[in-house]
Design an enzyme around this catalytic site. Sequence first.
Site, PDB file in Angstrom:
ATOM      1  N   HIS A 230      16.835  28.375  20.748  1.00  0.00           N
ATOM      2  CA  HIS A 230      16.490  27.534  19.598  1.00  0.00           C
ATOM      3  C   HIS A 230      16.628  26.037  19.858  1.00  0.00           C
ATOM      4  CE1 HIS A 230      20.864  27.391  19.064  1.00  0.00           C
ATOM      5  NE2 HIS A 230      20.679  26.312  18.342  1.00  0.00           N
TER       6      HIS A 230
HETATM    7  C1  UD1 Z   1      20.409  23.056  13.928  1.00  0.00           C
HETATM    8  C2  UD1 Z   1      21.290  22.055  14.664  1.00  0.00           C
HETATM    9  C3  UD1 Z   1      21.701  22.618  16.018  1.00  0.00           C
HETATM   10  C4  UD1 Z   1      22.329  23.995  15.879  1.00  0.00           C
HETATM   11  C5  UD1 Z   1      21.425  24.900  15.068  1.00  0.00           C
HETATM   12  C6  UD1 Z   1      22.111  26.203  14.804  1.00  0.00           C
HETATM   13  C7  UD1 Z   1      20.769  19.694  14.192  1.00  0.00           C
HETATM   14  C8  UD1 Z   1      20.131  18.478  14.713  1.00  0.00           C
HETATM   15  N1  UD1 Z   1      20.565  20.817  14.913  1.00  0.00           N
HETATM   16  O1  UD1 Z   1      19.234  23.225  14.701  1.00  0.00           O
HETATM   17  O2  UD1 Z   1      22.651  21.758  16.611  1.00  0.00           O
HETATM   18  O3  UD1 Z   1      22.526  24.538  17.160  1.00  0.00           O
HETATM   19  O4  UD1 Z   1      21.113  24.290  13.811  1.00  0.00           O
HETATM   20  O5  UD1 Z   1      21.219  27.227  14.502  1.00  0.00           O
HETATM   21  O6  UD1 Z   1      21.439  19.656  13.198  1.00  0.00           O
HETATM   22  N2  UD1 Z   1      14.199  26.715   9.588  1.00  0.00           N
HETATM   23  C9  UD1 Z   1      13.804  27.700   8.729  1.00  0.00           C
HETATM   24  N3  UD1 Z   1      14.751  28.269   7.922  1.00  0.00           N
HETATM   25  C10 UD1 Z   1      16.046  27.892   7.910  1.00  0.00           C
HETATM   26  C11 UD1 Z   1      16.433  26.879   8.795  1.00  0.00           C
HETATM   27  C12 UD1 Z   1      15.499  26.286   9.622  1.00  0.00           C
HETATM   28  O7  UD1 Z   1      12.630  28.089   8.695  1.00  0.00           O
HETATM   29  O8  UD1 Z   1      16.858  28.469   7.160  1.00  0.00           O
HETATM   30  C13 UD1 Z   1      13.190  26.128  10.510  1.00  0.00           C
HETATM   31  C14 UD1 Z   1      12.441  24.919   9.911  1.00  0.00           C
HETATM   32  O9  UD1 Z   1      11.121  24.956  10.363  1.00  0.00           O
HETATM   33  C15 UD1 Z   1      13.155  23.749  10.539  1.00  0.00           C
HETATM   34  C16 UD1 Z   1      13.545  24.295  11.904  1.00  0.00           C
HETATM   35  O10 UD1 Z   1      13.841  25.667  11.685  1.00  0.00           O
HETATM   36  O11 UD1 Z   1      12.353  22.611  10.625  1.00  0.00           O
HETATM   37  C17 UD1 Z   1      14.738  23.600  12.521  1.00  0.00           C
HETATM   38  O12 UD1 Z   1      15.859  23.620  11.621  1.00  0.00           O
HETATM   39  P1  UD1 Z   1      16.977  22.468  11.694  1.00  0.00           P
HETATM   40  O13 UD1 Z   1      18.078  22.796  10.782  1.00  0.00           O
HETATM   41  O14 UD1 Z   1      16.345  21.118  11.565  1.00  0.00           O
HETATM   42  O15 UD1 Z   1      17.470  22.537  13.185  1.00  0.00           O
HETATM   43  P2  UD1 Z   1      17.914  23.790  14.053  1.00  0.00           P
HETATM   44  O16 UD1 Z   1      16.958  23.933  15.171  1.00  0.00           O
HETATM   45  O17 UD1 Z   1      18.173  24.948  13.187  1.00  0.00           O
HETATM   46  N1  UDP Z   2      24.232  34.359  15.530  1.00  0.00           N
HETATM   47  C1  UDP Z   2      24.108  35.317  14.530  1.00  0.00           C
HETATM   48  N2  UDP Z   2      22.898  35.925  14.392  1.00  0.00           N
HETATM   49  C2  UDP Z   2      21.823  35.640  15.170  1.00  0.00           C
HETATM   50  C3  UDP Z   2      21.974  34.669  16.185  1.00  0.00           C
HETATM   51  C4  UDP Z   2      23.202  34.029  16.326  1.00  0.00           C
HETATM   52  O1  UDP Z   2      25.069  35.616  13.821  1.00  0.00           O
HETATM   53  O2  UDP Z   2      20.759  36.236  14.972  1.00  0.00           O
HETATM   54  C5  UDP Z   2      25.536  33.683  15.679  1.00  0.00           C
HETATM   55  C6  UDP Z   2      26.092  33.677  17.079  1.00  0.00           C
HETATM   56  O3  UDP Z   2      26.751  34.878  17.360  1.00  0.00           O
HETATM   57  C7  UDP Z   2      27.029  32.482  17.025  1.00  0.00           C
HETATM   58  C8  UDP Z   2      26.280  31.522  16.131  1.00  0.00           C
HETATM   59  O4  UDP Z   2      25.360  32.314  15.391  1.00  0.00           O
HETATM   60  O5  UDP Z   2      28.252  32.813  16.381  1.00  0.00           O
HETATM   61  C9  UDP Z   2      25.567  30.538  16.993  1.00  0.00           C
HETATM   62  O6  UDP Z   2      24.675  29.841  16.245  1.00  0.00           O
HETATM   63  P1  UDP Z   2      23.405  29.113  16.885  1.00  0.00           P
HETATM   64  O7  UDP Z   2      23.053  29.725  18.187  1.00  0.00           O
HETATM   65  O8  UDP Z   2      22.401  29.063  15.825  1.00  0.00           O
HETATM   66  O9  UDP Z   2      23.957  27.616  17.067  1.00  0.00           O
HETATM   67  P2  UDP Z   2      24.791  26.874  18.214  1.00  0.00           P
HETATM   68  O10 UDP Z   2      26.019  27.637  18.505  1.00  0.00           O
HETATM   69  O11 UDP Z   2      23.893  26.713  19.391  1.00  0.00           O
HETATM   70  O12 UDP Z   2      25.055  25.540  17.610  1.00  0.00           O
END
Ligand code: UD1
Ligand code: UDP
Length: 351
Positions: free
Chosen positions: A204
């Site tokens: 992601h």
């Molecule tokens: C965010 C964090 C990242 C973290 C990740 C965990 C920032 C800059 N990034 O990244 O550090 O590792 O969360 O998962 O804060 N979207 C949906 N539904 C949701 C959420 C997101 O469809 O419930 C889609 C949207 O198109 C959105 C994209 O995912 O634009 C990215 O979501 P965003 O929260 O901006 O960043 P993440 O990639 O999730």
């Molecule tokens: N995770 C989860 N379900 C999923 C994918 C990830 O519960 O389908 C959990 C994972 O085990 C970990 C956390 O989400 O505890 C990590 O989140 P993510 O990878 O979104 O963010 P990051 O750690 O890179 O910030």
Amino acid sequence: MKILTIVGARPQFIKAATVSRIIRANPEVTEILLHTGQHYDQNMSEVFFRELNIPEPHFNLGVGSGSHAGQTGNMLIGIEEILIQQKPDITLVYGDTNSTLAGALASTKLHIPVAHVEAGLRSFNRAMPEEINRIVTDRISDMLFAPTHTAVENLTHEGLANVACFTGDVMYDSVLFYEARIQKDPEKYKTDGLPANYLLATIHRAENTDNPENLQNIFRAFSKLNLPVVLPIHPRTRKILNDLIKLPRNVYIINPVGYLQMMKLIMDAAKVLTDSGGLQKEAYFLNKQCITLRTETEWVETLHDHWNIIAGSDPESIEKAANSPLPVASRHAGFGDGASAEKILEKLISF
Ligand code: UD1
Ligand code: UDP
């Protein structure tokens, strides 16, 4: 004492669940929970509150998705209003997302002390939005709770030793706590319809999802692996995947799963391939070799004896790592003793 906890994204719900459980056990402390709404899909947010027994947030700003400035700006405005209304003694923020940065910035400008859980992590790659969020949050926080000794060293190099302390990693506490629960009833948390022997993958990070070449290379590598690859897909990745990638036949895409189901997926996997920070550690805690689909890691403790192999998006490196022998050496300590949340609460109270 009144603590205002700010969460917004999946890994923050998981981290806050453990600390919140310990806070709720102390009658002298009140916790107000603010959800920014950064993550909002049922399987990216609500599932964790329900499954991990996190109380319903007192406030949900519902900011949703957007550009970095747009999303962070909307959070700042909403958080400020609630801080003024609630007047907490301390604001508690987690990790390195835009919700972390907005929470720390809004709070410190109102002279409300900020405590940062998972402080001091550095990739030394400023192209990562998370690196900027971490550096700024650490610089403006009043208490820095470091999950590893490397994190303490990073903070010391930045002149922040006076506000830093090693607590261990709340995600380690969490794995110990929930692993025991899963082992009592493993069938309950098993994902149906998957091959018995598989590799578990997640993708992601912006450096992979926003770079078509990297993403194509990762899937090219997956197509060459000897085992099926199970991929619980982040919505960010799902949105671009269809246009870009011809999905290899050995890749099983599933919707994001809850935390306990994810732990079980890790426990049953042959290896883990990921660009997630949290998953690298969980693989390590659960004795699974991890192949990191990035060019660096903040969690350098996991690298010893090939428990974690940095492969980036290079197909050859990924394939080589996936086919490499499993580590034989045992894991080292370094993430605390499983009682990090208790230490954090103690420090908050004494502050
Ligand atoms: C965010 C964090 C990242 C973290 C990740 C965990 C920032 C800059 N990034 O990244 O550090 O590792 O969360 O998962 O804060 N979207 C949906 N539904 C949701 C959420 C997101 O469809 O419930 C889609 C949207 O198109 C959105 C994209 O995912 O634009 C990215 O979501 P965003 O929260 O901006 O960043 P993440 O990639 O999730
Ligand atoms: N995770 C989860 N379900 C999923 C994918 C990830 O519960 O389908 C959990 C994972 O085990 C970990 C956390 O989400 O505890 C990590 O989140 P993510 O990878 O979104 O963010 P990051 O750690 O890179 O910030």
